[in-house]
Design a protein around this motif. Structure first.
Motif, PDB file in Angstrom:
ATOM      1  N   PRO A  58      13.029   8.581  -2.962  1.00 18.94           N
ATOM      2  CA  PRO A  58      11.770   8.132  -2.347  1.00 18.94           C
ATOM      3  C   PRO A  58      10.673   9.157  -2.591  1.00 18.94           C
ATOM      4  CG  PRO A  58      13.456   8.595  -0.678  1.00 18.94           C
ATOM      5  CD  PRO A  58      14.062   8.882  -1.999  1.00 18.94           C
ATOM      6  N   LEU A  59       9.455   8.660  -2.765  1.00 22.96           N
ATOM      7  CA  LEU A  59       8.314   9.528  -3.052  1.00 22.96           C
ATOM      8  C   LEU A  59       7.154   9.121  -2.156  1.00 22.96           C
ATOM      9  CD1 LEU A  59       7.369  11.765  -5.103  1.00 22.96           C
ATOM     10  CD2 LEU A  59       6.439   9.903  -6.473  1.00 22.96           C
ATOM     11  N   SER A  60       6.604  10.071  -1.441  1.00 21.46           N
ATOM     12  CA  SER A  60       5.475   9.768  -0.564  1.00 21.46           C
ATOM     13  C   SER A  60       4.248   9.412  -1.396  1.00 21.46           C
ATOM     14  CB  SER A  60       5.165  10.971   0.331  1.00 21.46           C
ATOM     15  OG  SER A  60       4.627  12.025  -0.448  1.00 21.46           O
ATOM     16  N   ALA A  61       3.313   8.716  -0.781  1.00 22.09           N
ATOM     17  CA  ALA A  61       2.081   8.341  -1.477  1.00 22.09           C
ATOM     18  C   ALA A  61       1.317   9.594  -1.921  1.00 22.09           C
ATOM     19  CB  ALA A  61       1.220   7.466  -0.581  1.00 22.09           C
ATOM     20  N   GLU A  62       1.325  10.632  -1.081  1.00 18.30           N
ATOM     21  CA  GLU A  62       0.616  11.870  -1.438  1.00 18.30           C
ATOM     22  C   GLU A  62       1.217  12.517  -2.685  1.00 18.30           C
ATOM     23  OE1 GLU A  62       2.165  11.532   1.605  1.00 18.30           O
ATOM     24  OE2 GLU A  62       0.445  10.999   2.837  1.00 18.30           O
ATOM     25  N   ARG A 113       7.126   9.017 -19.466  1.00 12.28           N
ATOM     26  CA  ARG A 113       6.813   9.765 -18.247  1.00 12.28           C
ATOM     27  C   ARG A 113       7.727   9.414 -17.072  1.00 12.28           C
ATOM     28  NH1 ARG A 113       0.791   8.064 -17.891  1.00 12.28           N
ATOM     29  NH2 ARG A 113       1.647   6.250 -18.919  1.00 12.28           N
ATOM     30  N   GLU A 114       7.621  10.200 -16.005  1.00 14.28           N
ATOM     31  CA  GLU A 114       8.445   9.985 -14.814  1.00 14.28           C
ATOM     32  C   GLU A 114       8.106   8.632 -14.184  1.00 14.28           C
ATOM     33  OE1 GLU A 114       7.727  13.224 -12.128  1.00 14.28           O
ATOM     34  OE2 GLU A 114       8.398  14.716 -13.573  1.00 14.28           O
ATOM     35  N   PRO A 115       9.100   7.753 -14.012  1.00 12.55           N
ATOM     36  CA  PRO A 115       8.805   6.437 -13.445  1.00 12.55           C
ATOM     37  C   PRO A 115       8.628   6.486 -11.921  1.00 12.55           C
ATOM     38  CG  PRO A 115      11.124   6.615 -13.984  1.00 12.55           C
ATOM     39  CD  PRO A 115      10.476   7.888 -14.455  1.00 12.55           C
ATOM     40  N   VAL A 116       7.557   5.851 -11.460  1.00 12.04           N
ATOM     41  CA  VAL A 116       7.330   5.645 -10.035  1.00 12.04           C
ATOM     42  C   VAL A 116       7.257   4.141  -9.836  1.00 12.04           C
ATOM     43  CG1 VAL A 116       5.804   6.032  -8.067  1.00 12.04           C
ATOM     44  CG2 VAL A 116       6.062   7.825  -9.806  1.00 12.04           C
ATOM     45  N   TYR A 162      11.589   7.459  -9.201  1.00 10.81           N
ATOM     46  CA  TYR A 162      10.938   7.557  -7.897  1.00 10.81           C
ATOM     47  C   TYR A 162      10.589   6.170  -7.380  1.00 10.81           C
ATOM     48  CZ  TYR A 162      10.406  12.494  -9.013  1.00 10.81           C
ATOM     49  OH  TYR A 162      10.649  13.798  -9.338  1.00 10.81           O
ATOM     50  N   VAL A 163      10.732   5.980  -6.074  1.00  8.36           N
ATOM     51  CA  VAL A 163      10.338   4.741  -5.412  1.00  8.36           C
ATOM     52  C   VAL A 163       9.250   5.106  -4.409  1.00  8.36           C
ATOM     53  CG1 VAL A 163      11.081   2.868  -3.903  1.00  8.36           C
ATOM     54  CG2 VAL A 163      12.581   3.652  -5.734  1.00  8.36           C
ATOM     55  N   LEU A 164       8.095   4.481  -4.562  1.00  2.00           N
ATOM     56  CA  LEU A 164       6.931   4.793  -3.730  1.00  2.00           C
ATOM     57  C   LEU A 164       7.140   4.342  -2.294  1.00  2.00           C
ATOM     58  CD1 LEU A 164       3.996   5.852  -3.594  1.00  2.00           C
ATOM     59  CD2 LEU A 164       3.262   3.556  -4.266  1.00  2.00           C
ATOM     60  N   ASP A 165       7.156   5.308  -1.376  1.00  2.23           N
ATOM     61  CA  ASP A 165       7.269   4.986   0.054  1.00  2.23           C
ATOM     62  C   ASP A 165       6.050   4.201   0.512  1.00  2.23           C
ATOM     63  OD1 ASP A 165       9.709   6.106   0.672  1.00  2.23           O
ATOM     64  OD2 ASP A 165       8.879   8.017   1.335  1.00  2.23           O
ATOM     65  N   GLY A 166       6.271   3.105   1.183  1.00  4.61           N
ATOM     66  CA  GLY A 166       5.168   2.300   1.695  1.00  4.61           C
ATOM     67  C   GLY A 166       4.611   1.318   0.691  1.00  4.61           C
ATOM     68  N   GLY A 167       5.035   1.427  -0.554  1.00  4.19           N
ATOM     69  CA  GLY A 167       4.619   0.493  -1.586  1.00  4.19           C
ATOM     70  C   GLY A 167       3.120   0.496  -1.855  1.00  4.19           C
ATOM     71  N   LEU A 168       2.666  -0.588  -2.458  1.00  7.90           N
ATOM     72  CA  LEU A 168       1.266  -0.714  -2.844  1.00  7.90           C
ATOM     73  C   LEU A 168       0.343  -0.714  -1.632  1.00  7.90           C
ATOM     74  CD1 LEU A 168      -0.656  -1.095  -5.253  1.00  7.90           C
ATOM     75  CD2 LEU A 168      -0.455  -3.553  -4.891  1.00  7.90           C
ATOM     76  N   SER A 169       0.802  -1.271  -0.528  1.00  7.44           N
ATOM     77  CA  SER A 169      -0.056  -1.315   0.665  1.00  7.44           C
ATOM     78  C   SER A 169      -0.399   0.089   1.149  1.00  7.44           C
ATOM     79  CB  SER A 169       0.592  -2.135   1.777  1.00  7.44           C
ATOM     80  OG  SER A 169       1.825  -1.581   2.150  1.00  7.44           O
ATOM     81  N   GLU A 170       0.537   1.017   1.092  1.00  5.83           N
ATOM     82  CA  GLU A 170       0.265   2.408   1.501  1.00  5.83           C
ATOM     83  C   GLU A 170      -0.674   3.082   0.502  1.00  5.83           C
ATOM     84  OE1 GLU A 170       0.339   5.913   3.734  1.00  5.83           O
ATOM     85  OE2 GLU A 170       0.830   3.847   4.248  1.00  5.83           O
ATOM     86  N   TRP A 171      -0.455   2.839  -0.778  1.00  4.30           N
ATOM     87  CA  TRP A 171      -1.313   3.403  -1.822  1.00  4.30           C
ATOM     88  C   TRP A 171      -2.759   2.925  -1.608  1.00  4.30           C
ATOM     89  CZ3 TRP A 171      -0.404   6.834  -5.794  1.00  4.30           C
ATOM     90  CH2 TRP A 171      -1.335   6.891  -6.821  1.00  4.30           C
TER      91      TRP A 171
END
Length: 156
Positions: free
Chosen positions: A53-57, A105-108, A136-145
């Motif tokens: 998991p990867l935070s939006a930040e 590149r590193e996949p998110v 990496y899997v973006l925590d919170g998905g697109l809505s958080e981004w």
């Protein structure tokens, strides 16, 4: 008062020990010479430990540094409506997994929100297809981004 040892009980334990040792040797031998053998932990389960998991930040830092490839795991229609700027579309439930998804590149990987789950499905498909390294899997998905005001593209 002295307890006498029972020779038949001693013999019984000795025979049990021999049987257990023989079973252990046979089991180890079988696994040593059988290419499929016994896996205490399936290899595939261990490979999925590369899904992180990867935070939006943290994702934004990778985005700004240009070291991440953002991959939208949602359906094409959803991708067409809104996406991380520069992301590629690879629907998690689709049939094709383009080489660009597992190379470079590193996949998110992301989906619409924290609970959608298709980003995890796509991350597993990437590993099964041969991606080596972290996915990496973006925590919170697109809505958080989007909520944080990070770069987006909207419309087709």
């Amino acid at each position: 008062m002295r307890v006498e040892r029972n020779p038949s009980l001693r013999r019984l334990f000795g025979e049990a020990l021999v049987i257990v040792a023989a079973a252990a040797v046979l089991g180890l031998g079988f696994n040593l010479f059988n290419p499929r053998g016994y896996e205490p932990v399936p290899r595939r389960s261990l490979s999925y430990r590369a899904i992180v998991p990867l935070s939006a930040e943290a994702a934004k830092l990778k985005y700004d540094a240009g070291i991440a490839r953002f991959i939208d795991a949602r359906e094409e229609e959803e991708y067409g409506d809104a996406r991380v700027a520069g992301a590629i579309s690879v629907p998690a439930l689709g049939n094709d997994l383009p080489p660009s998804a597992i190379a470079g590149r590193e996949p998110v990987v992301y989906c619409g929100a924290a609970e959608c789950g298709v980003s995890e499905i796509l991350a597993r498909r990437m590993i099964d297809a041969g991606h080596r390294g972290i996915v990496y899997v973006l925590d919170g998905g697109l809505s958080e981004w989007d909520r944080r005001g990070y770069p987006m593209e909207r419309g087709k």
